[in-house]
Scaffold this active site. Structure first.
Site, PDB file in Angstrom:
ATOM      1  N   ASP A   1       0.858  -1.174   0.000  1.00 52.46           N
ATOM      2  CA  ASP A   1       0.000   0.000   0.000  1.00 52.46           C
ATOM      3  C   ASP A   1       0.905   1.239   0.000  1.00 52.46           C
ATOM      4  O   ASP A   1       2.110   1.142   0.269  1.00 52.46           O
ATOM      5  CB  ASP A   1      -0.881  -0.038   1.255  1.00 52.46           C
ATOM      6  CG  ASP A   1      -1.711   1.200   1.427  1.00 52.46           C
ATOM      7  OD1 ASP A   1      -2.439   1.560   0.490  1.00 52.46           O
ATOM      8  OD2 ASP A   1      -1.612   1.824   2.498  1.00 52.46           O
TER       9      ASP A   1
ATOM     10  N   LYS B   1      -8.806  -4.733  -3.938  1.00 58.51           N
ATOM     11  CA  LYS B   1      -7.379  -4.855  -4.212  1.00 58.51           C
ATOM     12  C   LYS B   1      -6.956  -6.319  -4.363  1.00 58.51           C
ATOM     13  O   LYS B   1      -6.084  -6.639  -5.167  1.00 58.51           O
ATOM     14  CB  LYS B   1      -6.565  -4.234  -3.073  1.00 58.51           C
ATOM     15  CG  LYS B   1      -6.462  -2.730  -3.073  1.00 58.51           C
ATOM     16  CD  LYS B   1      -5.488  -2.321  -1.959  1.00 58.51           C
ATOM     17  CE  LYS B   1      -5.316  -0.836  -1.834  1.00 58.51           C
ATOM     18  NZ  LYS B   1      -4.354  -0.486  -0.779  1.00 58.51           N
TER      19      LYS B   1
ATOM     20  N   ASP C   1      -2.295  -0.731   5.706  1.00 60.40           N
ATOM     21  CA  ASP C   1      -2.702  -0.030   6.930  1.00 60.40           C
ATOM     22  C   ASP C   1      -4.204   0.219   7.076  1.00 60.40           C
ATOM     23  O   ASP C   1      -4.617   0.781   8.086  1.00 60.40           O
ATOM     24  CB  ASP C   1      -1.992   1.330   7.003  1.00 60.40           C
ATOM     25  CG  ASP C   1      -2.642   2.364   6.093  1.00 60.40           C
ATOM     26  OD1 ASP C   1      -2.808   2.078   4.888  1.00 60.40           O
ATOM     27  OD2 ASP C   1      -2.999   3.445   6.589  1.00 60.40           O
TER      28      ASP C   1
END
Length: 221
Positions: free
Chosen positions: A8, A150, A173
């Site tokens: 990420d 994702k 996160d």
């Protein structure tokens, strides 16, 4: 040997004060395995970051709405409903929050991002009317088509590269990283991660933001 990575960006490769942590420019080019950037940001942002890192452009953007690997761009869903919902939100008095130029959404192909200062209750009401999900990344609310994740992007990139998704290690996160964690073989949530990401990850680092990512990479070495 080190494993391929899915990383990420916001909250993971950034400083606590915001902005890319400059240590990224040493750590990622030196990683001797494929690195995939998976983000909620519009497609040009992670591509540009790959360019400046001087690493191959392997990208999952807009929460899986746009995938780029092996010189092929795949757009998984159109943005007609999210854009219509965003227009309805504004008509009802909501504010996207990015100013007139709105560079946050200018190049988005599959979703619309709204400022975290926006009227969340109104936004979720409108999203429900248009059968859309609202994803809260901590940096923005995202109007997305259900089923776009994702994790699906990870599987697509893995297939393009001829790598088993289970061979990847992910670091993230926020709640939009949960599907990534489910798709890979091992996952790390950095210390600043939200509750859903922390619960889904195999490990939670002691360090936050880029400190946590570097901690995870050191463990993998």
């Amino acid at each position: 040997m080190v494993p391929p990575l899915v990383l990420d960006i916001d909250g993971t490769l950034t400083r606590s004060t915001g902005g890319i942590d400059p240590r990224v420019f040493e750590a990622l080019p030196a990683w001797d395995a494929p690195v995939v950037l998976a983000t909620g940001k519009a497609f040009p942002y992670p591509v540009a970051l790959c360019h400046f890192l001087h690493v191959p452009e392997r990208v999952i953007a807009e929460h899986g709405g746009v995938v780029y690997a092996d010189d092929e761009v795949t757009v998984t869903v159109d943005s007609e409903r999210p854009r219509a919902a965003a227009a309805a939100f504004v008509e009802l008095g909501g504010d996207l929050g990015w100013g007139g130029a709105d560079t946050v959404n200018r190049w988005r192909e599959t979703e619309v991002a709204i400022s975290p200062d926006a009227d969340e209750a109104l936004l979720r009401e409108v999203a429900a009317e248009f059968d859309l999900d609202v994803v809260d990344t901590g940096y923005a609310y995202h109007l997305v088509t259900p089923g776009v994740e994702k994790g699906d992007g990870v599987r697509s990139v893995a297939a393009a590269l001829g790598i088993d998704p289970g061979d990847f290690v992910a670091v993230g996160d926020s709640e939009n990283d949960v599907s990534t964690f489910d798709a890979v073989g091992e996952s790390f949530a950095v210390a600043n991660a939200d509750a859903r990401a922390r619960a889904a990850a195999d490990h939670v680092t002691d360090g936050a933001h880029m400190d946590g990512t570097l901690e995870a990479l050191a463990t993998l070495r």
